[in-house]
Write an enzyme that holds these catalytic residues in place. Structure first.
Site, PDB file in Angstrom:
ATOM      1  N   CYS A   2       0.873  -1.160   0.000  1.00 42.59           N
ATOM      2  CA  CYS A   2       0.000   0.000   0.000  1.00 42.59           C
ATOM      3  C   CYS A   2       0.914   1.214   0.000  1.00 42.59           C
ATOM      4  O   CYS A   2       2.126   1.088   0.111  1.00 42.59           O
ATOM      5  CB  CYS A   2      -0.843   0.040   1.267  1.00 42.59           C
ATOM      6  SG  CYS A   2      -1.706  -1.494   1.593  1.00 42.59           S
ATOM      7  N   ARG A  27       0.859   2.029  -5.948  1.00 41.62           N
ATOM      8  CA  ARG A  27       1.160   0.962  -5.000  1.00 41.62           C
ATOM      9  C   ARG A  27      -0.077   0.168  -4.589  1.00 41.62           C
ATOM     10  O   ARG A  27       0.013  -0.853  -3.931  1.00 41.62           O
ATOM     11  CB  ARG A  27       1.811   1.541  -3.749  1.00 41.62           C
ATOM     12  CG  ARG A  27       3.063   2.326  -4.022  1.00 41.62           C
ATOM     13  CD  ARG A  27       3.605   2.912  -2.754  1.00 41.62           C
ATOM     14  NE  ARG A  27       4.005   1.883  -1.840  1.00 41.62           N
ATOM     15  CZ  ARG A  27       5.185   1.283  -1.838  1.00 41.62           C
ATOM     16  NH1 ARG A  27       6.094   1.665  -2.704  1.00 41.62           N
ATOM     17  NH2 ARG A  27       5.477   0.343  -0.990  1.00 41.62           N
ATOM     18  N   TRP A  68      -3.913  -1.728  -1.197  1.00 39.02           N
ATOM     19  CA  TRP A  68      -4.019  -2.904  -2.056  1.00 39.02           C
ATOM     20  C   TRP A  68      -4.351  -4.042  -1.108  1.00 39.02           C
ATOM     21  O   TRP A  68      -3.526  -4.436  -0.287  1.00 39.02           O
ATOM     22  CB  TRP A  68      -2.693  -3.147  -2.761  1.00 39.02           C
ATOM     23  CG  TRP A  68      -2.741  -4.226  -3.794  1.00 39.02           C
ATOM     24  CD1 TRP A  68      -3.176  -4.127  -5.084  1.00 39.02           C
ATOM     25  CD2 TRP A  68      -2.304  -5.586  -3.631  1.00 39.02           C
ATOM     26  NE1 TRP A  68      -3.044  -5.331  -5.714  1.00 39.02           N
ATOM     27  CE2 TRP A  68      -2.513  -6.248  -4.861  1.00 39.02           C
ATOM     28  CE3 TRP A  68      -1.780  -6.317  -2.569  1.00 39.02           C
ATOM     29  CZ2 TRP A  68      -2.204  -7.581  -5.061  1.00 39.02           C
ATOM     30  CZ3 TRP A  68      -1.465  -7.653  -2.769  1.00 39.02           C
ATOM     31  CH2 TRP A  68      -1.679  -8.271  -3.999  1.00 39.02           C
ATOM     32  N   ASN A  94       1.487  -0.289   6.104  1.00 33.59           N
ATOM     33  CA  ASN A  94       1.800  -1.024   4.881  1.00 33.59           C
ATOM     34  C   ASN A  94       2.626  -2.237   5.286  1.00 33.59           C
ATOM     35  O   ASN A  94       3.612  -2.090   6.012  1.00 33.59           O
ATOM     36  CB  ASN A  94       2.608  -0.119   3.939  1.00 33.59           C
ATOM     37  CG  ASN A  94       3.147  -0.864   2.737  1.00 33.59           C
ATOM     38  OD1 ASN A  94       2.533  -1.828   2.275  1.00 33.59           O
ATOM     39  ND2 ASN A  94       4.280  -0.444   2.229  1.00 33.59           N
ATOM     40  N   GLY A  95       2.227  -3.423   4.851  1.00 39.33           N
ATOM     41  CA  GLY A  95       2.952  -4.642   5.210  1.00 39.33           C
ATOM     42  C   GLY A  95       1.973  -5.693   5.706  1.00 39.33           C
ATOM     43  O   GLY A  95       0.779  -5.621   5.409  1.00 39.33           O
ATOM     44  N   GLU A 463       8.367 -10.688 -22.354  1.00 41.15           N
ATOM     45  CA  GLU A 463       7.995  -9.380 -21.805  1.00 41.15           C
ATOM     46  C   GLU A 463       6.801  -8.801 -22.578  1.00 41.15           C
ATOM     47  O   GLU A 463       5.907  -8.192 -21.995  1.00 41.15           O
ATOM     48  CB  GLU A 463       9.215  -8.446 -21.853  1.00 41.15           C
ATOM     49  CG  GLU A 463       8.986  -7.029 -21.359  1.00 41.15           C
ATOM     50  CD  GLU A 463       8.472  -6.925 -19.937  1.00 41.15           C
ATOM     51  OE1 GLU A 463       8.359  -7.932 -19.222  1.00 41.15           O
ATOM     52  OE2 GLU A 463       8.120  -5.805 -19.524  1.00 41.15           O
ATOM     53  N   LYS A 467       3.297  -7.799 -20.797  1.00 42.62           N
ATOM     54  CA  LYS A 467       2.719  -6.453 -20.900  1.00 42.62           C
ATOM     55  C   LYS A 467       1.298  -6.544 -21.449  1.00 42.62           C
ATOM     56  O   LYS A 467       0.390  -5.896 -20.950  1.00 42.62           O
ATOM     57  CB  LYS A 467       3.543  -5.541 -21.826  1.00 42.62           C
ATOM     58  CG  LYS A 467       4.873  -5.079 -21.319  1.00 42.62           C
ATOM     59  CD  LYS A 467       4.802  -4.024 -20.238  1.00 42.62           C
ATOM     60  CE  LYS A 467       4.820  -4.646 -18.885  1.00 42.62           C
ATOM     61  NZ  LYS A 467       6.083  -4.828 -18.229  1.00 42.62           N
ATOM     62  N   GLU A 470      -1.139  -8.039 -18.751  1.00 39.44           N
ATOM     63  CA  GLU A 470      -1.442  -7.269 -17.543  1.00 39.44           C
ATOM     64  C   GLU A 470      -2.213  -5.994 -17.814  1.00 39.44           C
ATOM     65  O   GLU A 470      -3.021  -5.590 -16.988  1.00 39.44           O
ATOM     66  CB  GLU A 470      -0.193  -7.003 -16.702  1.00 39.44           C
ATOM     67  CG  GLU A 470       0.795  -6.079 -17.312  1.00 39.44           C
ATOM     68  CD  GLU A 470       1.996  -5.831 -16.403  1.00 39.44           C
ATOM     69  OE1 GLU A 470       1.838  -5.823 -15.179  1.00 39.44           O
ATOM     70  OE2 GLU A 470       3.096  -5.625 -16.936  1.00 39.44           O
ATOM     71  N   HIS A 486       5.846 -28.307 -30.506  1.00 45.91           N
ATOM     72  CA  HIS A 486       5.788 -29.377 -29.502  1.00 45.91           C
ATOM     73  C   HIS A 486       4.514 -29.300 -28.662  1.00 45.91           C
ATOM     74  O   HIS A 486       4.480 -29.800 -27.535  1.00 45.91           O
ATOM     75  CB  HIS A 486       7.036 -29.331 -28.612  1.00 45.91           C
ATOM     76  CG  HIS A 486       8.296 -29.559 -29.384  1.00 45.91           C
ATOM     77  ND1 HIS A 486       8.611 -30.781 -29.942  1.00 45.91           N
ATOM     78  CD2 HIS A 486       9.293 -28.710 -29.739  1.00 45.91           C
ATOM     79  CE1 HIS A 486       9.761 -30.677 -30.588  1.00 45.91           C
ATOM     80  NE2 HIS A 486      10.188 -29.436 -30.484  1.00 45.91           N
ATOM     81  N   LYS A 583       2.229  -1.972  -7.854  1.00 45.90           N
ATOM     82  CA  LYS A 583       3.603  -1.838  -8.343  1.00 45.90           C
ATOM     83  C   LYS A 583       4.617  -2.547  -7.442  1.00 45.90           C
ATOM     84  O   LYS A 583       5.517  -3.205  -7.933  1.00 45.90           O
ATOM     85  CB  LYS A 583       3.971  -0.370  -8.479  1.00 45.90           C
ATOM     86  CG  LYS A 583       5.277  -0.209  -9.202  1.00 45.90           C
ATOM     87  CD  LYS A 583       5.237   0.870 -10.216  1.00 45.90           C
ATOM     88  CE  LYS A 583       6.440   0.868 -11.107  1.00 45.90           C
ATOM     89  NZ  LYS A 583       6.309  -0.033 -12.252  1.00 45.90           N
TER      90      LYS A 583
HETATM   91  C1  F6R Z   1       5.043  -6.096 -14.748  1.00 40.72           C
HETATM   92  C2  F6R Z   1       5.593  -5.742 -13.466  1.00 40.72           C
HETATM   93  C3  F6R Z   1       5.810  -6.829 -12.470  1.00 40.72           C
HETATM   94  C4  F6R Z   1       7.109  -6.567 -11.709  1.00 40.72           C
HETATM   95  C5  F6R Z   1       7.300  -7.585 -10.578  1.00 40.72           C
HETATM   96  C6  F6R Z   1       8.629  -7.398  -9.875  1.00 40.72           C
HETATM   97  O1  F6R Z   1       4.926  -4.977 -15.560  1.00 40.72           O
HETATM   98  O2  F6R Z   1       5.863  -4.611 -13.218  1.00 40.72           O
HETATM   99  O3  F6R Z   1       5.829  -8.077 -13.068  1.00 40.72           O
HETATM  100  O4  F6R Z   1       8.169  -6.626 -12.608  1.00 40.72           O
HETATM  101  O5  F6R Z   1       6.264  -7.454  -9.658  1.00 40.72           O
HETATM  102  O6  F6R Z   1       8.759  -6.105  -9.373  1.00 40.72           O
HETATM  103  P1  F6R Z   1      10.154  -5.528  -8.935  1.00 40.72           P
HETATM  104  O7  F6R Z   1      10.976  -5.341 -10.143  1.00 40.72           O
HETATM  105  O8  F6R Z   1       9.835  -4.230  -8.251  1.00 40.72           O
HETATM  106  O9  F6R Z   1      10.761  -6.536  -8.011  1.00 40.72           O
END
Ligand code: F6R
Length: 588
Positions: A2, A27, A68, A94-95, A463, A467, A470, A486, A583
């Site tokens: 959060c 967040r 979150w 947060n936590g 990747e 993208k 998500e 396969h 995030k």
């Molecule tokens: C996808 C994305 C997530 C992060 C993952 C790791 O766009 O952002 O898959 O890459 O949660 O996050 P970090 O890099 O902060 O450890």
């Protein structure tokens, strides 16, 4: 997972809290709330985005939270801040409070009434009890945090006081030093519009904040000396600057992010101990960067590189090997990655962390830190931090190669030249946005897609698929193109979009065969390729300049990012705040 904020100063707190929460919304965005402490504590909180808060509580000292959900569904009653039974304190957290069940039992037995289903609420009830016995906010706060197990960043206010207490333990909290005002926040952008002078808090730090002072203690209340430092992020870097979404802005910031990352990599000149083996550990997009790092380092250095998802690395038994372990995490706060780093350290490995956030938790768990200098990334989907991570891994390969004389496959100078050209390569790739937008129109009604690549560009296909999933919610799967036959080929049917990354290198001829394979099944084939010949086998081509094989992942990344962005936009998705995601993933 959060965002939290605390403010005490000469301005009206509410407006500042709401503005700061908007910066922290990446967040978590299930619900939001604020509380101010001048006189009686007043609270405004509700389910939904921060923008649903009116933010007109009067007072100069306050706290805020954007959530979150982990314990307890997103709802008004589960929103922070919590004020307990007496309403004389308010807290945000947060936590995860791991012993919350036991605490709840004890507290309800003592007569405390809970208003929520969260683990966090225990904190305010304990604070009330501790204050009853000590009559002192500081003592009560210190006694409270000693009873908590788990990870926490907490900020608390007390009725009628302009003091705020904050604590950091395995969740981020940073202090901002202003003039006649001070801040506590989960991240620097939270208060960057007011100050760029920060104090990085470490695990076990407690902060007492007033408008004029920041004082730090340990859990026992013993004073700790901590220095402020200036960060070179500007407030504009945490704003949209005219772009419709942070994600688009951050995609377009990549040339600058690359320039500053390359500059800081060369200035830092980090030493990498040589063990003849590297293990990379990361999650999500950072894992995909790690995978590209694996291909690259194996290719140019000829040493083995293993890669693990952080959540899997922790399950790995101790094996007899000497390996440099590299943790990649843009936020520096991902719980799975932090746990893996603790395990690696306990096992005696030499470790390196690659992160974008100054003083983030990972920096405390590794022997060496490489900072990417991509600037703040607000969009939940990682973009510029991904290419900055890639650049860091390339740099790592380069400097290990130079230091240990092991660049068997290519000339050092050639590599340096290609490396320095990355910003320009990305800039050129960005020119193809219009072309990509048109292709997005062709795929925006689809529900399934494939991404194919080989070698160094297979991770870029991964990747691209991540993208797309998500932010557009299209089900996208990435395969090394040779694997298609396969099994997954059974799913390739008329019209299904297949994005294939085709570069002119040792994978080229095989990729052409794969293009034939899917176009024979009448798939809608989209190639990312600078080779005109490819037009013979595909429906559409995104002709980003790839400049040969080794640095092509940077240009190809731009193409997959823009394709996901424009597809999601056409589908009307919440691009900067995809559903169910946040995030910084600070839970395991
Ligand atoms: C996808 C994305 C997530 C992060 C993952 C790791 O766009 O952002 O898959 O890459 O949660 O996050 P970090 O890099 O902060 O450890």
């Amino acid at each position: 997972m959060c965002g939290i904020i605390g403010y005490s100063g000469y301005r009206e707190a509410s407006a500042i809290l709401v503005e700061s929460l908007k910066k922290l919304e990446y967040r978590g965005y299930d619900s939001a709330g604020i509380a101010v402490a001048d006189g009686d504590i007043k609270v405004e909180k509700k389910r939904g985005y921060v923008s649903s808060l009116r933010g007109n509580l009067e007072g100069h000292t306050g706290i805020g939270h954007t959530r979150w959900a982990t314990h307890g569904e997103p709802s008004d009653k589960n929103s922070h801040p919590f004020t307990g039974c007496t309403g004389e304190f308010a807290i945000v957290h947060n936590g995860i409070i791991e012993n919350y069940m036991r605490l709840k039992e004890e507290l309800t037995e003592k007569g405390h009434r809970y208003e929520s289903d969260t683990d966090s609420e225990a904190i305010v009830h304990i604070l009330e009890d501790e204050y009853k016995s000590s009559g002192d906010f500081k003592k009560a706060f210190l006694n409270t945090i000693k009873k908590l197990e788990g990870s926490f960043a907490i900020v608390a206010i007390h009725r009628g006081e302009d003091r705020i207490f904050g604590v950091k333990k395995e969740s981020p909290l940073i202090a901002g030093m202003g003039d006649g005002e001070n801040f506590l926040g989960s991240d620097i952008p939270a208060f960057l519009s007011y100050t760029n002078r920060v104090v990085i808090m470490e695990d076990g730090d407690v902060c007492e904040l007033t408008p004029e002072s920041l004082t730090f203690y340990d859990f026992e209340g013993k004073k700790k000396e901590k220095k402020g430092e200036y960060v070179n992020w500007t407030p504009e870097s945490a704003e949209k600057s005219g772009y419709e979404h942070f994600m688009l802005k951050e995609i377009f910031e990549q040339p600058i992010a690359m320039e500053s990352t390359i500059h800081s990599l060369f200035s830092a000149d980090t030493d990498f101990p040589y063990y003849g083996r590297i293990t990379i550990v990361a999650c999500g997009t950072s894992y995909n960067a790690g995978m590209a790092g694996k291909y690259l380092i194996e290719k140019i250095l000829g040493i083995p590189v293993d890669i693990y998802y952080a959540s899997e690395y922790r399950l790995r038994p101790e094996v007899r090997e000497r390996s440099l372990v590299v943790f990649i995490t843009q936020s520096g706060e991902t719980a799975d990655t932090l746990t893996a780093a603790k395990i690696a350290r306990k096992r005696g490995y030499k470790t390196v962390g690659i992160t974008n956030v100054l003083g983030s938790s990972i920096t405390h768990y590794v022997d060496n830190v490489i900072y990417t200098s991509a600037g703040p990334e607000i969009g939940v989907a990682a973009t510029k931090t991904f290419t900055a991570q890639l650049a860091s891994l390339y740099y790592m390969g380069l400097s290990m190669g130079e230091e240990y004389g092991i660049l068997p496959q290519m000339k050092f100078e050639e590599f340096i030249e290609g490396f320095r050209r990355i910003p320009r390569l990305i800039e050129k790739a960005l020119d193809y946005e219009e072309n990509i937008k048109k292709i997005a129109h062709k795929i925006s009604d689809e529900e399934n897609m494939f991404y194919l690549g080989r070698g160094l560009n297979y991770p870029i296909a991964m990747e691209g698929a991540l993208k797309m999933k998500e932010i557009s919610y299209i089900h996208a799967e990435a395969y090394p193109a040779g694997e298609l036959k396969h099994g997954p080929l059974a799913l390739v049917r008329k019209g299904i979009p297949v994005v294939a990354i085709v570069t002119k290198d040792e994978t080229y001829d095989k990729m052409i065969s794969n293009l034939r394979e899917v176009s024979a099944r009448k798939a809608m084939v989209i190639a990312i390729s600078s080779e005109r010949e490819v037009d013979n086998y595909v429906d559409y081509r995104i002709p980003v300049p790839q400049n040969g094989s080794l640095f092509s992942p940077f240009a190809n990344t731009v193409a997959v990012q823009l394709l996901a962005y424009h597809t999601a936009k056409l589908r009307g998705c919440a691009i900067d705040k995809p559903r169910n995601l946040a995030k910084s993933v600070t839970v395991e």
